[in-house]
Design a protein around this motif. Structure first.
Motif, PDB file in Angstrom:
ATOM      1  N   LEU A 135       6.999  27.296  -1.330  1.00 19.85           N
ATOM      2  CA  LEU A 135       8.170  27.934  -0.743  1.00 19.85           C
ATOM      3  C   LEU A 135       9.087  26.949  -0.048  1.00 19.85           C
ATOM      4  CD1 LEU A 135       6.628  31.225   0.700  1.00 19.85           C
ATOM      5  CD2 LEU A 135       7.814  30.882  -1.459  1.00 19.85           C
ATOM      6  N   HIS A 136       8.627  25.717   0.194  1.00 19.65           N
ATOM      7  CA  HIS A 136       9.478  24.733   0.861  1.00 19.65           C
ATOM      8  C   HIS A 136      10.647  24.301  -0.011  1.00 19.65           C
ATOM      9  CE1 HIS A 136       6.540  23.244   4.209  1.00 19.65           C
ATOM     10  NE2 HIS A 136       6.811  24.531   4.275  1.00 19.65           N
ATOM     11  N   PHE A 137      10.537  24.530  -1.339  1.00 20.08           N
ATOM     12  CA  PHE A 137      11.654  24.183  -2.206  1.00 20.08           C
ATOM     13  C   PHE A 137      12.858  25.080  -1.945  1.00 20.08           C
ATOM     14  CE2 PHE A 137       8.240  22.262  -4.697  1.00 20.08           C
ATOM     15  CZ  PHE A 137       8.816  21.061  -5.039  1.00 20.08           C
ATOM     16  N   ALA A 288      21.564  11.281  -1.311  1.00 23.16           N
ATOM     17  CA  ALA A 288      20.747  12.165  -0.483  1.00 23.16           C
ATOM     18  C   ALA A 288      19.832  12.981  -1.395  1.00 23.16           C
ATOM     19  CB  ALA A 288      21.630  13.071   0.377  1.00 23.16           C
ATOM     20  N   SER A 289      19.219  14.023  -0.865  1.00 18.79           N
ATOM     21  CA  SER A 289      18.262  14.804  -1.639  1.00 18.79           C
ATOM     22  C   SER A 289      18.950  15.541  -2.779  1.00 18.79           C
ATOM     23  CB  SER A 289      17.543  15.811  -0.725  1.00 18.79           C
ATOM     24  OG  SER A 289      18.479  16.664  -0.104  1.00 18.79           O
ATOM     25  N   ASN A 290      18.255  15.575  -3.935  1.00 15.67           N
ATOM     26  CA  ASN A 290      18.719  16.303  -5.125  1.00 15.67           C
ATOM     27  C   ASN A 290      20.110  15.874  -5.579  1.00 15.67           C
ATOM     28  OD1 ASN A 290      16.404  17.933  -5.596  1.00 15.67           O
ATOM     29  ND2 ASN A 290      17.014  19.242  -3.894  1.00 15.67           N
ATOM     30  N   GLY A 291      20.390  14.589  -5.491  1.00 15.67           N
ATOM     31  CA  GLY A 291      21.637  14.050  -6.017  1.00 15.67           C
ATOM     32  C   GLY A 291      22.866  14.325  -5.189  1.00 15.67           C
ATOM     33  N   GLN A 292      22.707  14.840  -3.960  1.00  9.40           N
ATOM     34  CA  GLN A 292      23.864  15.084  -3.114  1.00  9.40           C
ATOM     35  C   GLN A 292      24.471  13.755  -2.673  1.00  9.40           C
ATOM     36  OE1 GLN A 292      23.516  18.671  -0.304  1.00  9.40           O
ATOM     37  NE2 GLN A 292      21.396  18.000  -0.520  1.00  9.40           N
ATOM     38  N   MET A 293      25.789  13.719  -2.616  1.00 10.95           N
ATOM     39  CA  MET A 293      26.510  12.512  -2.214  1.00 10.95           C
ATOM     40  C   MET A 293      27.494  12.852  -1.103  1.00 10.95           C
ATOM     41  SD  MET A 293      25.415  10.014  -4.208  1.00 10.95           S
ATOM     42  CE  MET A 293      26.693   8.755  -4.362  1.00 10.95           C
ATOM     43  N   PRO A 294      27.764  11.899  -0.215  1.00  8.36           N
ATOM     44  CA  PRO A 294      28.797  12.144   0.793  1.00  8.36           C
ATOM     45  C   PRO A 294      30.179  12.091   0.175  1.00  8.36           C
ATOM     46  CG  PRO A 294      28.032   9.891   0.936  1.00  8.36           C
ATOM     47  CD  PRO A 294      27.163  10.574  -0.087  1.00  8.36           C
ATOM     48  N   ASN A 295      31.154  12.533   0.918  1.00  7.19           N
ATOM     49  CA  ASN A 295      32.526  12.448   0.432  1.00  7.19           C
ATOM     50  C   ASN A 295      32.883  10.993   0.157  1.00  7.19           C
ATOM     51  OD1 ASN A 295      35.695  12.320   0.958  1.00  7.19           O
ATOM     52  ND2 ASN A 295      35.159  14.415   0.409  1.00  7.19           N
ATOM     53  N   LEU A 296      33.531  10.766  -0.978  1.00  5.39           N
ATOM     54  CA  LEU A 296      33.813   9.397  -1.412  1.00  5.39           C
ATOM     55  C   LEU A 296      34.724   8.658  -0.435  1.00  5.39           C
ATOM     56  CD1 LEU A 296      33.331   7.315  -3.637  1.00  5.39           C
ATOM     57  CD2 LEU A 296      35.269   8.278  -4.880  1.00  5.39           C
ATOM     58  N   ASP A 297      35.538   9.378   0.312  1.00 10.91           N
ATOM     59  CA  ASP A 297      36.429   8.729   1.276  1.00 10.91           C
ATOM     60  C   ASP A 297      35.662   7.946   2.327  1.00 10.91           C
ATOM     61  OD1 ASP A 297      38.972   9.096   0.379  1.00 10.91           O
ATOM     62  OD2 ASP A 297      39.345  10.941   1.492  1.00 10.91           O
ATOM     63  N   LEU A 298      34.486   8.421   2.720  1.00 10.81           N
ATOM     64  CA  LEU A 298      33.696   7.718   3.729  1.00 10.81           C
ATOM     65  C   LEU A 298      33.252   6.356   3.207  1.00 10.81           C
ATOM     66  CD1 LEU A 298      32.357   7.765   6.502  1.00 10.81           C
ATOM     67  CD2 LEU A 298      30.384   8.905   5.463  1.00 10.81           C
ATOM     68  N   ILE A 299      32.808   6.304   1.950  1.00 11.59           N
ATOM     69  CA  ILE A 299      32.422   5.024   1.347  1.00 11.59           C
ATOM     70  C   ILE A 299      33.643   4.129   1.184  1.00 11.59           C
ATOM     71  CG2 ILE A 299      31.425   3.954  -0.711  1.00 11.59           C
ATOM     72  CD1 ILE A 299      29.751   6.429  -1.100  1.00 11.59           C
ATOM     73  N   ASN A 300      34.769   4.714   0.797  1.00  5.78           N
ATOM     74  CA  ASN A 300      35.978   3.916   0.598  1.00  5.78           C
ATOM     75  C   ASN A 300      36.444   3.252   1.887  1.00  5.78           C
ATOM     76  OD1 ASN A 300      35.922   4.806  -2.045  1.00  5.78           O
ATOM     77  ND2 ASN A 300      37.433   6.414  -1.734  1.00  5.78           N
ATOM     78  N   VAL A 301      36.372   3.978   2.996  1.00  3.16           N
ATOM     79  CA  VAL A 301      36.799   3.414   4.282  1.00  3.16           C
ATOM     80  C   VAL A 301      35.915   2.233   4.661  1.00  3.16           C
ATOM     81  CG1 VAL A 301      36.931   3.883   6.755  1.00  3.16           C
ATOM     82  CG2 VAL A 301      37.883   5.518   5.132  1.00  3.16           C
ATOM     83  N   ALA A 373      18.823  11.324  -9.826  1.00  2.50           N
ATOM     84  CA  ALA A 373      17.874  12.136 -10.589  1.00  2.50           C
ATOM     85  C   ALA A 373      16.540  12.257  -9.867  1.00  2.50           C
ATOM     86  CB  ALA A 373      17.664  11.535 -11.977  1.00  2.50           C
ATOM     87  N   LEU A 374      16.128  11.209  -9.179  1.00  4.64           N
ATOM     88  CA  LEU A 374      14.861  11.241  -8.465  1.00  4.64           C
ATOM     89  C   LEU A 374      14.883  12.299  -7.372  1.00  4.64           C
ATOM     90  CD1 LEU A 374      12.269   9.638  -8.856  1.00  4.64           C
ATOM     91  CD2 LEU A 374      12.991   8.130  -7.000  1.00  4.64           C
ATOM     92  N   GLY A 375      16.058  12.516  -6.786  1.00  8.87           N
ATOM     93  CA  GLY A 375      16.180  13.557  -5.772  1.00  8.87           C
ATOM     94  C   GLY A 375      15.669  13.165  -4.411  1.00  8.87           C
ATOM     95  N   ILE A 376      15.334  11.887  -4.204  1.00  9.74           N
ATOM     96  CA  ILE A 376      14.808  11.406  -2.928  1.00  9.74           C
ATOM     97  C   ILE A 376      15.900  10.619  -2.217  1.00  9.74           C
ATOM     98  CG2 ILE A 376      13.074   9.935  -1.825  1.00  9.74           C
ATOM     99  CD1 ILE A 376      11.212  10.543  -4.126  1.00  9.74           C
ATOM    100  N   PRO A 377      16.169  10.899  -0.956  1.00  8.38           N
ATOM    101  CA  PRO A 377      17.215  10.151  -0.241  1.00  8.38           C
ATOM    102  C   PRO A 377      16.898   8.657  -0.198  1.00  8.38           C
ATOM    103  CG  PRO A 377      16.561  12.096   1.000  1.00  8.38           C
ATOM    104  CD  PRO A 377      15.588  11.965  -0.126  1.00  8.38           C
ATOM    105  N   LEU A 667       7.896  13.567  -4.725  1.00  4.83           N
ATOM    106  CA  LEU A 667       8.933  14.494  -5.177  1.00  4.83           C
ATOM    107  C   LEU A 667       8.867  15.810  -4.416  1.00  4.83           C
ATOM    108  CD1 LEU A 667       9.013  14.035  -9.072  1.00  4.83           C
ATOM    109  CD2 LEU A 667      10.543  13.065  -7.366  1.00  4.83           C
ATOM    110  N   TRP A 668       7.668  16.372  -4.276  1.00  9.45           N
ATOM    111  CA  TRP A 668       7.611  17.659  -3.590  1.00  9.45           C
ATOM    112  C   TRP A 668       7.736  17.494  -2.082  1.00  9.45           C
ATOM    113  CZ3 TRP A 668       2.356  17.380  -6.032  1.00  9.45           C
ATOM    114  CH2 TRP A 668       1.360  17.015  -5.139  1.00  9.45           C
ATOM    115  N   ALA A 669       7.372  16.305  -1.546  1.00 12.95           N
ATOM    116  CA  ALA A 669       7.566  16.092  -0.113  1.00 12.95           C
ATOM    117  C   ALA A 669       9.045  16.105   0.245  1.00 12.95           C
ATOM    118  CB  ALA A 669       6.924  14.773   0.316  1.00 12.95           C
ATOM    119  N   TRP A 670       9.888  15.626  -0.671  1.00 13.66           N
ATOM    120  CA  TRP A 670      11.333  15.603  -0.434  1.00 13.66           C
ATOM    121  C   TRP A 670      12.027  16.821  -1.026  1.00 13.66           C
ATOM    122  CZ3 TRP A 670      12.981  12.232   2.980  1.00 13.66           C
ATOM    123  CH2 TRP A 670      12.248  11.057   3.191  1.00 13.66           C
ATOM    124  N   LYS A 671      11.257  17.797  -1.502  1.00  9.69           N
ATOM    125  CA  LYS A 671      11.813  19.030  -2.085  1.00  9.69           C
ATOM    126  C   LYS A 671      12.748  18.720  -3.252  1.00  9.69           C
ATOM    127  CE  LYS A 671      11.813  21.093   2.532  1.00  9.69           C
ATOM    128  NZ  LYS A 671      12.639  21.709   3.583  1.00  9.69           N
TER     129      LYS A 671
END
Length: 697
Positions: A135-137, A288-301, A373-377, A667-671
């Motif tokens: 259920l942690h997923f 970040a987890s599951n392929g999430q990325m921050p807004n590109l502007d933060l990296i650009n700055v 793809a790995l989904g791990i931060p 993988l399951w530890a990082w959901k």
């Protein structure tokens, strides 16, 4: 009315016996044409999908700042030698304190923050357990499991200080995170405290701040991620019951947990070893987890300020083994030659790039795809992304040893200026990051591929699956026509339900195998990864045999009388793979892309091996050989071993079962949704392809 009548007359065509026959619409005619020629189009679309993936580095665009309010580098830095001296003094005091005192370094850092005028508090936390729970997923980021038999000797202590903004109303904040191991911290880790301490000394007295500043010194003795996640959990979901941790240690953590406003952005700073180059190196980690990325502007700055203001060499992670790949170099040379030819024909066509740039872009793109793809931060910043806060981790590698006093002053000044400029830009925002991209792949710190471009490769790869599924279903029905006494009713019959029953049974088996680790972890005395992997493999094999024995025709070794038509079975299998890949592309595109590269060729090529062996034709034998190779590579354990070899980790002395179990545990530890994809999509489809390969045709 006249137009509708004319269209209706065009659709109705009289046959030879005078009856009316409805003419299919153009879109229906196109579908019939694609299904009728599905073998050709499947090859074309698959080749186009792979080609589109290979040319992605050529299509990368230069990054740009979308939000005009950021204005990086427009203000002059206010850092002075006094601020640098404060940071240097903090580092020196920490080193002396650790040599001469048995107490905790948190006291010293808290005292430094208080002298700067910050509101200081301490937070105690326990390390997180690595126990699987299904259920942690689907739970929030604040759910975690504590280790068993924890005591006062195993807790960590975070130190946090808040500077209230002179021009703010307390509703927004910016977070600075500095991981530091208070027990075994090295000299380089202390330098990261010096940089942030230098900046903190400035921010405590400036008047332009409109957002509160939170400096979190995270106790990283249990890793960089856990202390940040524990602090964020308490920040967003406070617990009102008394904890036994309040009684542990000398530090007074009974004070009220202080909060600032909604987090606009977070920066994690680490000084990590000595640079191998002649200049200071800055590595940016954003996944970040599951392929999430921050807004590109933060990296650009950050990239703009680091390169054009402070002279850092900025890099992102890459697959180093691809830089020396001979086949990739040949592809790069071909693209470079084609680009030069196109530029000769039309000077406005700037298609090609140098081979060296193509290798760099491909290696970085492969690393970006793999990390997502790995989904791990890839750093502590992943904990912020779970709360929809844009965050990145900055790892700085200085070009001097940590005991060099002459270069330390300049290093602290440049590092603090980089953070100051970033905070100034975020401080200008009136709302959260929203202008730039959230879905993208990086090919360098200054080049990216947007979602509208990289989705084309995936769409081309899976486009042939529905066509081939429809074509196989028609062929299967025709085969049933020739083998039954009622050929007219087979197209309208429910014969495909037999194949659907097999597909459903093996997907149900995949679900059970996915949930098995939860029950295996409950078995007492089974703590070794090798023992757990053996138990998992044995139990899964037994369940598979039961599935084959229970469902008639599900076994690849069943008799022909009880087996379903292999074309119909393959049609339903391809349909299931298509649905699974499309659903996964919504959750994590990188996982779906890599899964499509493995699963689509296997589903398209696999055919029963017995007719090929009986015919002994070279074409049939070659197809059977390709099917066996793809099935061997596609097996999850074998795929894990190949990936270990590709990423330079080696396979010598590798306990494959234990290593595979450890990888799944991570993988399951990082959901990670990749774990669900492997168990519920890839494994069932792989087993179904195995059933088709050994089908008793």
């Amino acid at each position: 009315m006249a137009t509708e009548k004319r269209d209706k007359e065009e659709e109705e065509v009289k046959t030879d016996d005078g009856s009316l026959k409805i003419k299919p619409r153009p879109i229906v005619q196109l579908g019939i044409f694609l299904v009728a020629h599905s073998p050709v189009f499947s090859v074309v679309f698959s080749a186009a999908g792979v080609l589109a993936l290979l040319i992605l580095p050529l299509l990368a665009k230069n990054t740009y700042i979308s939000e005009n309010a950021l204005m990086p580098g427009s203000a002059r830095s206010m850092l002075s030698n006094r601020d640098v001296s404060d940071g240097s003094k903090l580092v020196k005091d920490i080193k002396n304190y650790r040599l001469n005192h048995e107490g905790q370094v948190q006291k010293l850092i808290g005292k430094y923050m208080s002298e700067m005028g910050a509101e200081v508090y301490y937070q105690k936390f326990h390390p997180e357990g690595n126990q699987f729970h299904p259920l942690h997923f689907f739970s929030g980021p604040d759910s975690y499991t504590l280790l068993d038999n924890v005591s006062c000797a195993s807790y960590g202590v975070n130190v946090a200080g808040i500077i209230r903004a002179p021009r703010g109303d307390g509703k927004e904040s910016i977070v600075l995170v500095t991981p530091y191991d208070f027990i075994n911290g090295g000299d380089y880790e202390a330098l990261s405290l010096g940089i942030t301490g230098t900046l903190f000394s400035l921010l405590a007295r400036v008047t332009w701040l409109s957002k509160d500043i939170i400096w979190l010194v995270a106790d990283s003795r249990y890793g960089d991620y856990r202390p940040v996640a524990a602090w964020l959990t308490e920040y967003h979901s406070p617990s009102f019951k008394d904890s036994d941790l309040l009684k542990c240690g000398e530090l007074n953590t009974a004070d009220k947990f202080r909060r600032a406003g909604t987090m606009a952005a977070a920066l994690v700073l680490k000084v990590d070893g000595r640079s191998e180059r002649f200049e200071d190196t800055l590595s940016i980690y954003a996944e970040a987890s599951n392929g999430q990325m921050p807004n590109l502007d933060l990296i650009n700055v950050v990239n703009y300020l680091a390169v054009h203001r402070q002279g850092f060499y900025v890099k992102v992670e890459k697959v180093v083994s691809l830089l020396s790949s001979s086949w990739l170099k040949i592809i790069g040379e071909i693209f470079e030659a084609v680009g030069k030819l196109a530029h000769t024909l039309n000077p406005d066509w700037n298609f090609g790039i140098p081979t060296a740039d193509y290798l760099e872009g491909s290696a970085t793109l492969a690393s970006s795809l793999y990390s997502q793809a790995l989904g791990i931060p890839t750093g502590p910043h992943g904990a912020f992304r779970d709360y929809q806060v844009d965050a990145i981790t900055l790892k700085v590698s200085p070009r001097f040893p940590p005991d060099s006093k002459t270069r330390q002053h300049d290093f602290f000044l440049r590092g603090a200026k980089l953070l100051e400029g970033t905070i100034r830009s975020v401080n200008n925002l009136l709302e959260k990051f929203h202008q730039s991209f959230f879905l993208y792949l990086l090919t360098s710190p200054s080049k990216f591929i947007s979602v509208g471009v990289y989705m084309i490769a995936f769409a081309l790869l899976v486009a042939s699956l529905p066509m081939v599924a429809a074509s196989l279903y028609i062929d299967g029905c025709k085969a049933l026509n020739n083998s039954t006494l009622n050929p007219a009713g087979n197209f309208k019959s429910w014969k495909w339900l037999d194949a659907a029953k097999q597909v459903f049974a093996l997907h149900l088996f995949g679900l059970i195998v996915t949930l098995l680790p939860y029950f295996i972890c409950q078995v007492p005395g089974q703590h070794s990864p090798s023992n757990r992997s053996i138990m998992w493999g044995t139990t899964s094999s037994s369940l598979l045999l039961i599935t084959f024995a229970t469902i008639p025709g599900c076994s690849p070794f069943s008799s022909r009388r009880h087996g379903t038509n292999w074309a119909v079975l393959k049609s339903v299998t391809i349909s299931a793979a298509f649905i699974g890949l499309c659903l996964m592309s919504i959750i994590n595109f990188a996982t779906a892309e890599i899964g499509a590269l493995l699963l689509v060729p296997t589903c398209l090529i696999v055919q029963p091996i017995k007719p090929a062996l009986r015919s002994r034709r070279i074409k049939s034998l070659l197809g059977a050989f390709c099917s066996m190779v793809l099935l061997t590579i596609g097996f999850p354990v074998m795929l894990f071993a190949i990936s270990k070899g590709l990423f330079g980790e080696g396979l010598v002395g590798l306990s494959l079962g234990g290593e595979f179990w450890t990888w799944l545990e991570s993988l399951w530890a990082w959901k990670s949704a990749t774990y669900l994809y492997i168990g519920m999509v890839h494994l069932p489809c792989w087993l179904l392809c195995l059933c088709i390969l050994f089908h008793p045709s």
